[in-house]
Design an enzyme around this catalytic site. Structure first.
Site, PDB file in Angstrom:
ATOM      1  N   ASP A  96       0.746  -1.244   0.062  1.00 31.96           N
ATOM      2  CA  ASP A  96      -0.003  -0.044   0.145  1.00 31.96           C
ATOM      3  C   ASP A  96       0.822   1.318  -0.044  1.00 31.96           C
ATOM      4  OD1 ASP A  96      -2.011   2.013   0.757  1.00 31.96           O
ATOM      5  OD2 ASP A  96      -3.347   0.307   1.124  1.00 31.96           O
ATOM      6  N   TYR A 119     -15.552   7.200 -10.933  1.00 35.44           N
ATOM      7  CA  TYR A 119     -15.094   5.810 -10.018  1.00 35.44           C
ATOM      8  C   TYR A 119     -15.847   4.823 -10.539  1.00 35.44           C
ATOM      9  CZ  TYR A 119     -15.156   3.308  -5.810  1.00 35.44           C
ATOM     10  OH  TYR A 119     -15.262   2.190  -4.628  1.00 35.44           O
ATOM     11  N   ASN A 137     -21.331  -0.279   0.052  1.00 29.72           N
ATOM     12  CA  ASN A 137     -21.204   0.598   1.354  1.00 29.72           C
ATOM     13  C   ASN A 137     -20.753  -0.295   2.473  1.00 29.72           C
ATOM     14  OD1 ASN A 137     -21.862   3.047   0.366  1.00 29.72           O
ATOM     15  ND2 ASN A 137     -24.035   2.505   0.099  1.00 29.72           N
ATOM     16  N   GLU A 173     -14.110   9.992   4.210  1.00 33.21           N
ATOM     17  CA  GLU A 173     -14.946   8.994   4.827  1.00 33.21           C
ATOM     18  C   GLU A 173     -16.152   9.052   4.380  1.00 33.21           C
ATOM     19  OE1 GLU A 173     -13.811  11.865   5.801  1.00 33.21           O
ATOM     20  OE2 GLU A 173     -15.186  13.170   6.588  1.00 33.21           O
ATOM     21  N   LYS A 174     -16.786   7.656   4.537  1.00 37.75           N
ATOM     22  CA  LYS A 174     -18.284   7.694   3.845  1.00 37.75           C
ATOM     23  C   LYS A 174     -19.385   7.880   4.931  1.00 37.75           C
ATOM     24  CE  LYS A 174     -17.616   4.779   0.349  1.00 37.75           C
ATOM     25  NZ  LYS A 174     -17.965   3.282  -0.001  1.00 37.75           N
ATOM     26  N   LYS A 179     -20.187  12.823  13.487  1.00 39.50           N
ATOM     27  CA  LYS A 179     -20.964  13.987  13.650  1.00 39.50           C
ATOM     28  C   LYS A 179     -21.979  13.816  14.823  1.00 39.50           C
ATOM     29  CE  LYS A 179     -21.192  15.414   9.109  1.00 39.50           C
ATOM     30  NZ  LYS A 179     -22.060  16.051   7.871  1.00 39.50           N
ATOM     31  N   GLN A 206     -32.668  10.171   0.543  1.00 39.11           N
ATOM     32  CA  GLN A 206     -31.975   9.092  -0.232  1.00 39.11           C
ATOM     33  C   GLN A 206     -31.907   8.021   0.422  1.00 39.11           C
ATOM     34  OE1 GLN A 206     -30.659  12.042   0.971  1.00 39.11           O
ATOM     35  NE2 GLN A 206     -28.386  12.040   1.055  1.00 39.11           N
ATOM     36  N   ARG A 258     -29.971   4.163   0.966  1.00 42.82           N
ATOM     37  CA  ARG A 258     -28.856   3.199   0.878  1.00 42.82           C
ATOM     38  C   ARG A 258     -28.832   1.808   1.666  1.00 42.82           C
ATOM     39  NH1 ARG A 258     -28.179   6.433  -2.285  1.00 42.82           N
ATOM     40  NH2 ARG A 258     -26.446   7.572  -3.082  1.00 42.82           N
ATOM     41  N   ARG A 275     -30.351   3.218  -3.496  1.00 44.17           N
ATOM     42  CA  ARG A 275     -29.379   2.159  -3.923  1.00 44.17           C
ATOM     43  C   ARG A 275     -29.482   1.063  -2.538  1.00 44.17           C
ATOM     44  NH1 ARG A 275     -23.718   3.513  -5.241  1.00 44.17           N
ATOM     45  NH2 ARG A 275     -24.774   3.894  -7.180  1.00 44.17           N
TER      46      ARG A 275
END
Ligand code: NAD
Length: 330
Positions: free
Chosen positions: A35, A152, A181, A194-195, A203, A221, A223, A286
């Site tokens: 890496d 991507y 995800n 970060e995702k 947060k 949305q 996910r 998604r």
């Protein structure tokens, strides 16, 4: 090392790669990792770890200077919505990730590696099937006509095809997963890459009780999120199977982003107000479609989102506390 199975993990300093290395070691493998960086949150478990740039063919040749039973290609220039949807990193994302894949697939062919795993992404699915947050379509056969919503996703699609071409023309045994995800402890939780689950946990951890947190988009949305242990389990199952893929490795437990925030707030024991602000959000809906993985691997992820979030929140809350203490001391 003679009787032990051997594996090379590219991207071994990253989130999924570092967890995978630990898992392979636990299974008794001899593991080499590579890496640009060491794992951020704990020491690598690899027997042999090299810092280097996999865009560089010379470095790749050094990493694949011998036969490996298994190669796991996890290195990519990637991040959450704040990294891949702004458009600012498009050239890097395409050039860097494609270069890594082009280098590694050719060397794996030359070294006649036993099996090669490639981590594709749900981001390759067409945007036109993901406009209705309640009914996104992400079955494996819905990939074409292609229209990913980011460069991507386009690079992932190109690389899937690259690996499948090597499989057809050179007999390289490849296994391709489309991850949806992935989240969990020891994932990036700050800094811009970060995702959503990690950003939301951070947060919430930073907010005072009865405070307010900002969320990108209208929060409607949808996910699904897969806990890291199930991602590794599915990856290993796919590698051990006779199925090339591509196959979804994701959760079918779909939630809105607002619901995700509420779940984390309850775990944290905080009452919070959500302020919706504009920001990059990606497609409207998604969800993983697990019909194919059930059929081909007789397995699908089953852990509840709540359970994975509890472990992840606990870890990120600890990171936030340690950071705050370090700032106080400085
Ligand atoms: P990550 O960013 O934590 O790990 C990727 C690693 O690749 C990083 O450690 C990075 O330093 C390394 N890397 C990037 N460019 C490199 C280079 N030129 N040379 C050497 N190393 C380089 O990401 P992750 O979440 O662990 O994802 C692993 C793989 O799974 C990636 O291919 C990603 O696209 C794919 N994926 C992840 C998710 C997810 O939710 N995490 C979803 C879909 C697909």
């Amino acid at each position: 090392m003679s009787n032990r199975k051997t594996a090379f993990v590219s991207g071994a300093g990253g989130f999924i790669g570092s967890h995978l290395v630990k898992h392979l070691k636990h299974e008794g493998y001899w593991v080499r990792g590579a890496d640009l960086k060491y794992p951020e949150f704990s020491a690598t478990a690899a027997d042999d770890f090299h810092i280097g740039d996999l865009r560089d063919q010379t470095f790749c040749r050094q990493m694949l200077d011998r036969h490996f039973d298994e190669v796991y290609q996890l290195a990519a220039d990637m991040g959450g919505a704040g990294y891949i949807f702004t458009g600012d990193h498009d050239a890097d994302v395409m050039h860097n990730s494609a270069s890594i894949n082009l280098n590694l697939v050719e060397l794996c062919r030359m070294q006649k590696v036993g099996r090669m795993f490639y981590s594709s992404s749900a981001c390759m699915y067409p945007a036109y099937n993901q406009q209705d947050p309640d009914n996104p379509k992400c079955s494996e056969d819905s990939a074409y006509p292609a229209e990913p919503d980011s460069e991507y996703g386009w690079e992932k699609l190109f690389s899937e095809r690259l690996y499948l071409s090597y499989h057809r023309n050179h007999g390289l045994e490849v296994r391709i997963a489309r991850y949806h995800n992935i989240f969990g402890p020891e994932g990036t939780w700050a800094g811009g890459r970060e995702k959503a689950p990690a950003a939301i946990c951070r947060k919430v951890a930073e907010a005072p009780d009865h405070g307010e947190i900002e969320i990108w988009g209208d929060g409607k949305q949808t996910r699904s999120f897969l806990y890291i242990d199930e991602c590794i389990h599915g990856t290993r199952k796919l590698m051990a199977s006779g199925f090339t893929g591509p196959v979804n490795i994701g959760s079918e437990e779909m939630v809105t982003i607002d619901q995700l925030v509420q779940m984390v707030a309850v775990i944290a024991g905080k009452h919070l107000t959500i302020k919706h602000i504009s920001g990059p959000t990606g497609v409207r809906g998604r969800n993983s479609d697990n019909k194919l993985i059930r059929e081909r691997l007789a397995w699908a992820p089953s852990l509840r989102l709540q359970d994975g979030l509890e472990k992840t929140y606990q870890w990120i809350d600890q990171q936030v506390r340690s950071r705050n203490e370090a700032v106080k001391e400085a």
